[in-house]
Design an enzyme around this catalytic site. Structure first.
Site, PDB file in Angstrom:
ATOM      1  N   HIS A  93       3.377   9.944  15.961  1.00 15.84           N
ATOM      2  CA  HIS A  93       3.354   8.946  17.030  1.00 15.84           C
ATOM      3  C   HIS A  93       4.204   7.732  16.687  1.00 15.84           C
ATOM      4  CE1 HIS A  93       0.617   6.288  14.778  1.00 15.84           C
ATOM      5  NE2 HIS A  93      -0.125   7.351  14.479  1.00 15.84           N
ATOM      6  N   CYS A 145      -1.826   9.943   9.845  1.00 20.66           N
ATOM      7  CA  CYS A 145      -0.844  10.346  10.853  1.00 20.66           C
ATOM      8  C   CYS A 145       0.575  10.106  10.345  1.00 20.66           C
ATOM      9  CB  CYS A 145      -1.080   9.581  12.151  1.00 20.66           C
ATOM     10  SG  CYS A 145      -2.585  10.065  13.028  1.00 20.66           S
TER      11      CYS A 145
END
Length: 331
Positions: free
Chosen positions: A201, A217
Site C-alpha cells: 500500500h 505490510c
C-alpha cells in the site's frame, strides 16, 4: 462482466500504458530484462540544487531512504549543498526466483513487478523502493497472491498494534478513515498472507520509504502505488524473499551486491564469507570465473547494496585458464 479474453486484453493494455507512462517520467523505474543474468538498470549522477535534500532527490528518482544514504555516505542528508554530486543508485540484481508477478526483496527494500506481456513484446521489470516491517513486526517471506484491490482504504489496526501504540504513549484510533492522513495511503493491494493482514500500500509518510518501519505490510511512495495499483490484477502472484547477498553472471561478467542485515539499521554486520562464497558458486554454475576476492571482502565490510563487477569468465578475460569461482573454504 467482460469475457476472459477481453479482461486479458484490458490487463495487457494497462500494462503497456504503465510502461509508456513510466518511461516518460524522470523516475528510473522501468528496465528491460536482460537475455541472461539478473542485473538491471543504471546508476546516474546528478547535481544538487540549493533547495535539495537527499530525500527529495531520492523521491524524485524513486529511490528509498537507505539506498540514497548508502550511495552517498559523505553527503549531508538534509543539506547536500548546491552543486554537490549525488549518486542516484539505479542498478539492481534481481532475486533468484521466478520473474513473474510481484517480487519483494526485504533486505534490498525493493519491489519488482514483472507485467504480463504479449508474445512479441519486450519483457520489462518495473521496480520501486519499499518499506518493509520493522523488527518484531517482520514482513513474512514466502509465496502469496493479490486477493483484493482496495481504493481509498480504511485502516483498522489489529489489537496488537493498538496495544503497542498505547504502550509507547502514542494511542491511535481503532478505525482510521480513508483520506490523506491514512497511514495506508490511497491505494492498497491485499495479499493472502497472515489471514489477509499483509497489504502492499501507500503511505502518508513518504520520507520513511526505504526504512523498515511498518507493522508487516509493504509501503510504497504515494505516486508509485498509484502507478502500480491499476495494472496489477487480482490473482497476481507475490513472492517475498529476504536475500541480502545477490550475485549474477551476465555476459561473462560476475556481479555482486551485498546489503546489510534487514534490521541492522543499515549497519553492516560481520560478513559470512562462507555464505557469500556459496551464493557466488550458485551464480557461476559450471563456468570458470576469476573472482576478485579482495574486492568481495571490501564489499562485504561496506555492504552498501550497490552491484559491482567482481569477476570475469575465463573466455572473456582471455586468460585461457581462469580461476575457480570460489575457494574450497570461505575467505
Amino acid at each position: 462482466m467482460p469475457s476472459i479474453a477481453s479482461r486479458s486484453a484490458l490487463a495487457a493494455g494497462l500494462a503497456a500504458s504503465l510502461v509508456l507512462a513510466a518511461a516518460t517520467l524522470a523516475r528510473a523505474a522501468v528496465y528491460p530484462l536482460p537475455a541472461d543474468g539478473a542485473l538491471i538498470g543504471h546508476d546516474r549522477m546528478v547535481r544538487a540544487k540549493a533547495s535539495d535534500t537527499l530525500l527529495g532527490i531520492a523521491r524524485r528518482y524513486s529511490v528509498g531512504y537507505w539506498e540514497i544514504q548508502a550511495a552517498n555516505p559523505h553527503v549531508d542528508m538534509w543539506l547536500p549543498g548546491k552543486g554537490t554530486r549525488v549518486v542516484v543508485p539505479g542498478r539492481f540484481i534481481l532475486p533468484p526466483v521466478a520473474h513473474r508477478g510481484i517480487v519483494v526483496n526485504l533486505s534490498a527494500h525493493r519491489l519488482f513487478y514483472f507485467p504480463r506481456r504479449g508474445r512479441h513484446d519486450q519483457p520489462v521489470v518495473i521496480t520501486y523502493p519499499v518499506s518493509p516491517g520493522e523488527k518484531g513486526w517482520d514482513t513474512p517471506t514466502g509465496v502469496t497472491r493479490i486477493v483484493r484491490k482496495v481504493p481509498h482504504p480504511v485502516w483498522i489496526p489489529t489489537p496488537s498494534i493498538l496495544r503497542a501504540h498505547a504502550r509507547a504513549g502514542d494511542p491511535i484510533p481503532h478505525v482510521w478513515p480513508a483520506g490523506p492522513n491514512n497511514p495506508m495511503g490511497e491505494w492498497a493491494l491485499q495479499t493472502s498472507m497472515s489471514h489477509g493482514e499483509i497489504y502492499i500500500h501507500g503511505t502518508n509518510n513518504p520520507m520513511a520509504i526505504g526504512m523498515a518501519v511498518t507493522h508487516g505490510c509493504v509501503r510504497l511512495y504515494p505516486e508509485d502505488i498509484a502507478a502500480l495499483f491499476p495494472v496489477v490484477p487480482v490473482g497476481t502472484p507475490v513472492t517475498i524473499v529476504n536475500d541480502p547477498v545477490l550475485a549474477t553472471l551476465q555476459d561473462g561478467r560476475l556481479y555482486l551486491s551485498i546489503h546489510p542485515p534487514l534490521h541492522s539499521r543499515n549497519v553492516p554486520g560481520k560478513p559470512d564469507f562462507g555464505a557469500i562464497s556459496a551464493i557466488i558458486r550458485r551464480a557461476v554454475g559450471n563456468a570458470t570465473v576469476a573472482v576478485d576476492w579482495p574486492r568481495v571482502r571490501r564489499m562485504a565490510r561496506r555492504a552498501d547494496g550497490m552491484p559491482e563487477l567482481v569477476g570475469v569468465e575465463a573466455e572473456v578475460s582471455g586468460s585461457g585458464t581462469g580461476a575457480a569461482a570460489a575457494p574450497r573454504t570461505g575467505t
